[in-house]
Design a protein around this motif. Structure first.
Motif, mmCIF file in Angstrom:
data_model
loop_
_atom_site.group_PDB
_atom_site.id
_atom_site.type_symbol
_atom_site.label_atom_id
_atom_site.label_comp_id
_atom_site.label_asym_id
_atom_site.label_seq_id
_atom_site.Cartn_x
_atom_site.Cartn_y
_atom_site.Cartn_z
ATOM 1 N N LEU A 79 0.616 -1.457 0.006
ATOM 2 C CA LEU A 79 -0.108 0.052 -0.176
ATOM 3 C C LEU A 79 0.620 1.259 0.171
ATOM 4 C CD1 LEU A 79 -3.248 -0.524 2.036
ATOM 5 C CD2 LEU A 79 -3.037 -0.051 -0.368
ATOM 6 N N PRO A 80 1.728 1.412 0.826
ATOM 7 C CA PRO A 80 2.578 2.883 0.885
ATOM 8 C C PRO A 80 3.085 2.969 -0.400
ATOM 9 C CG PRO A 80 3.003 1.553 2.887
ATOM 10 C CD PRO A 80 2.141 0.394 1.729
ATOM 11 N N ALA A 81 3.692 2.036 -1.148
ATOM 12 C CA ALA A 81 4.268 2.027 -2.488
ATOM 13 C C ALA A 81 3.084 2.498 -3.545
ATOM 14 C CB ALA A 81 5.323 0.913 -2.859
ATOM 15 N N MET A 82 2.004 1.713 -3.466
ATOM 16 C CA MET A 82 1.095 1.818 -4.366
ATOM 17 C C MET A 82 0.461 3.250 -4.357
ATOM 18 S SD MET A 82 -0.787 -1.801 -3.190
ATOM 19 C CE MET A 82 -2.496 -1.292 -3.833
ATOM 20 N N LYS A 83 0.291 3.739 -3.343
ATOM 21 C CA LYS A 83 -0.268 5.089 -3.080
ATOM 22 C C LYS A 83 0.704 6.014 -4.199
ATOM 23 C CE LYS A 83 -2.272 4.678 1.446
ATOM 24 N NZ LYS A 83 -2.460 4.691 2.864
ATOM 25 N N VAL A 84 2.188 5.854 -3.851
ATOM 26 C CA VAL A 84 2.974 6.856 -4.627
ATOM 27 C C VAL A 84 2.892 6.451 -6.103
ATOM 28 C CG1 VAL A 84 5.438 7.084 -5.026
ATOM 29 C CG2 VAL A 84 4.746 6.926 -2.671
ATOM 30 N N ARG A 85 2.841 5.053 -6.392
ATOM 31 C CA ARG A 85 2.644 4.897 -7.921
ATOM 32 C C ARG A 85 1.344 5.712 -8.393
ATOM 33 N NH1 ARG A 85 5.960 4.377 -11.511
ATOM 34 N NH2 ARG A 85 4.866 3.785 -13.289
ATOM 35 N N VAL A 86 0.093 5.470 -7.939
ATOM 36 C CA VAL A 86 -0.985 6.072 -8.175
ATOM 37 C C VAL A 86 -0.939 7.417 -8.420
ATOM 38 C CG1 VAL A 86 -3.597 6.689 -7.388
ATOM 39 C CG2 VAL A 86 -2.570 4.384 -6.921
ATOM 40 N N GLN A 87 -0.199 8.118 -7.600
ATOM 41 C CA GLN A 87 -0.131 9.681 -7.918
ATOM 42 C C GLN A 87 1.064 9.747 -9.245
ATOM 43 O OE1 GLN A 87 -1.288 12.287 -6.410
ATOM 44 N NE2 GLN A 87 -2.303 10.904 -5.175
ATOM 45 N N GLN A 88 2.075 9.004 -9.117
ATOM 46 C CA GLN A 88 3.171 9.144 -10.291
ATOM 47 C C GLN A 88 2.645 9.011 -11.584
ATOM 48 O OE1 GLN A 88 6.481 6.558 -8.883
ATOM 49 N NE2 GLN A 88 7.499 8.581 -7.888
ATOM 50 N N ALA A 89 2.051 7.727 -11.703
ATOM 51 C CA ALA A 89 1.378 7.370 -12.983
ATOM 52 C C ALA A 89 0.061 7.960 -13.282
ATOM 53 C CB ALA A 89 1.264 5.804 -12.856
ATOM 54 N N GLY A 90 -0.580 8.436 -12.377
ATOM 55 C CA GLY A 90 -1.762 9.010 -12.485
ATOM 56 C C GLY A 90 -3.021 7.964 -12.807
ATOM 57 N N TYR A 91 -2.970 7.176 -11.813
ATOM 58 C CA TYR A 91 -4.099 5.978 -12.112
ATOM 59 C C TYR A 91 -5.491 6.550 -11.980
ATOM 60 C CZ TYR A 91 -0.627 1.828 -11.503
ATOM 61 O OH TYR A 91 0.106 0.936 -11.788
ATOM 62 N N ASN A 92 -6.270 6.377 -12.868
ATOM 63 C CA ASN A 92 -7.730 7.068 -12.721
ATOM 64 C C ASN A 92 -8.562 5.847 -12.454
ATOM 65 O OD1 ASN A 92 -7.522 5.398 -15.096
ATOM 66 N ND2 ASN A 92 -8.116 7.025 -16.492
ATOM 67 N N PHE A 93 -8.298 4.769 -11.432
ATOM 68 C CA PHE A 93 -9.268 3.795 -11.110
ATOM 69 C C PHE A 93 -8.668 3.370 -9.700
ATOM 70 C CE2 PHE A 93 -5.458 2.297 -13.785
ATOM 71 C CZ PHE A 93 -4.777 1.377 -12.897
ATOM 72 N N LEU A 94 -9.767 2.709 -9.247
ATOM 73 C CA LEU A 94 -9.466 2.142 -7.961
ATOM 74 C C LEU A 94 -8.196 1.132 -7.651
ATOM 75 C CD1 LEU A 94 -10.962 2.943 -5.273
ATOM 76 C CD2 LEU A 94 -12.147 0.624 -5.436
ATOM 77 N N TYR A 95 -7.403 1.162 -6.893
ATOM 78 C CA TYR A 95 -6.408 0.275 -6.687
ATOM 79 C C TYR A 95 -6.229 -0.334 -5.138
ATOM 80 C CZ TYR A 95 -1.614 -1.285 -7.505
ATOM 81 O OH TYR A 95 -0.511 -2.028 -7.897
ATOM 82 N N VAL A 96 -6.639 -1.751 -5.059
ATOM 83 C CA VAL A 96 -6.990 -2.253 -3.675
ATOM 84 C C VAL A 96 -5.459 -3.169 -3.377
ATOM 85 C CG1 VAL A 96 -9.261 -2.134 -3.457
ATOM 86 C CG2 VAL A 96 -8.195 -4.174 -4.645
ATOM 87 N N HIS A 97 -5.128 -3.483 -2.234
ATOM 88 C CA HIS A 97 -4.226 -4.482 -2.139
ATOM 89 C C HIS A 97 -4.918 -5.701 -0.979
ATOM 90 C CE1 HIS A 97 -0.364 -6.364 -0.031
ATOM 91 N NE2 HIS A 97 -0.218 -6.074 -0.940
ATOM 92 N N ASP A 98 -4.452 -6.946 -1.347
ATOM 93 C CA ASP A 98 -4.972 -7.994 -0.561
ATOM 94 C C ASP A 98 -3.709 -8.765 -0.122
ATOM 95 O OD1 ASP A 98 -6.109 -10.228 0.690
ATOM 96 O OD2 ASP A 98 -6.697 -11.268 -1.332
ATOM 97 N N ALA A 99 -3.628 -8.377 1.161
ATOM 98 C CA ALA A 99 -2.343 -8.908 2.019
ATOM 99 C C ALA A 99 -2.462 -10.657 2.392
ATOM 100 C CB ALA A 99 -2.154 -8.455 3.309
ATOM 101 N N SER A 100 -3.679 -10.838 2.263
ATOM 102 C CA SER A 100 -4.000 -12.509 2.313
ATOM 103 C C SER A 100 -3.644 -13.155 1.108
ATOM 104 C CB SER A 100 -5.188 -12.574 2.924
ATOM 105 O OG SER A 100 -6.312 -12.375 1.607
ATOM 106 N N GLN A 101 -3.675 -12.318 0.136
ATOM 107 C CA GLN A 101 -3.395 -13.139 -1.243
ATOM 108 C C GLN A 101 -4.709 -13.927 -1.788
ATOM 109 O OE1 GLN A 101 0.540 -14.735 -1.055
ATOM 110 N NE2 GLN A 101 1.315 -13.053 -2.032
ATOM 111 N N GLU A 102 -5.525 -13.963 -0.895
ATOM 112 C CA GLU A 102 -6.508 -14.966 -1.478
ATOM 113 C C GLU A 102 -7.432 -14.751 -2.710
ATOM 114 O OE1 GLU A 102 -7.776 -18.001 -0.058
ATOM 115 O OE2 GLU A 102 -5.946 -17.679 1.023
ATOM 116 N N ILE A 103 -7.517 -13.390 -2.866
ATOM 117 C CA ILE A 103 -8.221 -13.096 -4.246
ATOM 118 C C ILE A 103 -7.613 -13.586 -5.464
ATOM 119 C CG2 ILE A 103 -7.623 -10.605 -4.140
ATOM 120 C CD1 ILE A 103 -10.921 -11.966 -4.822
ATOM 121 N N GLY A 104 -6.217 -13.441 -5.262
ATOM 122 C CA GLY A 104 -5.393 -13.690 -6.347
ATOM 123 C C GLY A 104 -5.547 -15.296 -6.663
ATOM 124 N N ARG A 105 -5.592 -15.975 -5.539
ATOM 125 C CA ARG A 105 -5.602 -17.544 -5.409
ATOM 126 C C ARG A 105 -6.867 -17.858 -6.060
ATOM 127 N NH1 ARG A 105 -1.242 -20.118 -2.439
ATOM 128 N NH2 ARG A 105 -0.515 -18.625 -0.784
#
Lengths: 214, 175
Positions: free
Chosen positions: A109-135
């Motif tokens: 998340l901390p790095a993701m927040k920076v990336r959203v700003q830097q790259a100008g993401y115009n969509f929602l960006y979530v993190h799943d620390a459990s990795q369950e959604i990826g599985r």
């Protein structure tokens, strides 16, 4: 007797059709999901905007999920086209959600927040620390797309286009020439029209997502 | 006197070159050899009779970089036991900077086994090698059959360094 014969023939044809449809839409590159199946849901995933989101929060007709990892040059290479795609559907009933599941510091998340700003993401960006959604989605590479229709069935999985871009240096470079097939855009348009896209699955290509071993 | 000095200097020079070479010529010989998919298949076929371990990697792949030393270690452990190691990079063949980074990395790792570069566009490399990403490790038996295609394509069964160790040990034990 004749009627019964006709019924049997009808059932056989219907069964054969369904079976072939299942085969056509089978998960060729995905170990977990199949095209046409009900999409797995996620609940309360923290986003870069400080809030948490569940899949049921999204009421749009079409949902585009894309697995990302900020460190990945394929993600960075594909960002401009992803951002443009999301912008093209602004004001329409289509929602784009980026999902990160890596546990490396540069992908959380901390790095993701920076990336959203830097790259100008115009969509929602979530993190799943459990990795369950990826599985649950069988997502193993970044960027890897999943397009869900109004009934939240998975109708497409794989690449954004037929020429993924790689960013190593200053400008992204298409790895297969200028893109000529726009899989996600076509899938979104098909879903909007209540249809299946012509291409439902492509080989994901990019950085490997890193799951903790069980 | 002058002539003698020059001879002395040239002898000294050649001693110096020999000494320096013994330190770095081996690693300087480490290079990337570009191969099309067809050439790659021919290279593999020429290794029939040996156990072959192929490390598929790229400079943009963080886990590949992290795992590479393990491959070098395995190579040193098995090189005299009929096991051949090669690396195959799927870096962007048109990105000169990436290729130079790859060469420097291989030298730093002292990867003295053959190091190949896929001379295809990356998308084609992925299709032809039937991979979705790297790291991947392919292990072939002496008959040339690919017995292991270790990859990260299943979230619940991504390969580990131990899987590579086990695959090589199993094939060595079979002989």
């Amino acid at each position: 007797m004749k009627q019964r014969f006709r019924a049997i023939v009808g059932i056989t044809i219907a069964f054969a059709f369904l079976t072939s449809a299942t085969l056509v839409y089978g998960g060729k590159f995905n170990s977990t999901i199949n095209i046409g199946m009900q999409a797995p849901v996620f609940t309360n995933l923290p986003a870069t905007d400080g809030k948490s989101y569940s899949m049921s929060d999204f009421k749009e007709d079409v949902l585009v999920l894309v697995f990302l990892a900020d460190h990945c040059p394929w993600v960075k290479g594909g960002e401009p086209d992803l951002i443009k795609l999301a912008a093209d559907y602004k004001g329409k009933s289509v929602r784009f959600v980026g999902i990160a599941i890596n546990l490396r510091e540069e992908d959380t998340l901390p790095a993701m927040k920076v990336r959203v700003q830097q790259a100008g993401y115009n969509f929602l960006y979530v993190h799943d620390a459990s990795q369950e959604i990826g599985r649950k989605y069988g997502a193993t590479h970044t960027p890897e797309y999943f397009v869900l229709d109004k009934n939240r069935r998975i109708i497409y999985t794989g690449l954004l286009t037929n020429s993924p871009a790689l960013l190593e240096g200053r400008a992204p470079r298409y790895t297969n020439g200028p893109p000529s097939q726009f899989y996600v855009r076509d899938a979104v348009d098909a879903a909007t029209a209540g249809k299946m896209p012509a291409v439902t699955e492509t080989r994901p290509q990019g950085c490997t997502l890193e799951y903790t071993s069980r | 006197m002058w002539r003698g000095g020059r001879t002395g200097a040239s002898i000294l020079c050649s001693i110096l070159v020999t000494a320096l070479c013994s330190l770095s010529c081996g690693s300087r010989a480490i290079d990337l050899r570009p191969v099309t998919f067809q050439q790659w298949q021919r290279e593999l076929a020429s290794l029939k009779g040996k156990i072959v371990v192929v490390d598929l990697w790229a400079t943009w792949c963080v886990p590949c970089i992290e795992r590479f030393p393990h491959m070098v270690q395995l190579y040193n452990q098995y090189k005299d036991r009929g096991v051949t190691f090669v690396s195959l990079s799927v870096d962007d063949r048109e990105d000169k900077q990436a290729l130079e980074t790859a060469r420097q990395f291989l030298r730093k790792q002292n990867a003295t086994f053959p190091n190949y570069l896929m001379n295809e566009n990356i998308s084609q490399s992925f299709e032809k090698l039937d991979i979705e990403g790297v790291p991947d490790v392919f292990v072939y038996d002496p008959a040339g059959r690919r017995r292991y295609a270790l990859n990260g394509n299943d979230p619940n069964r991504q390969f580990t360094e131990k899987d590579v160790d086990d695959a090589v040990a199993r094939l060595v034990a079979e002989r």
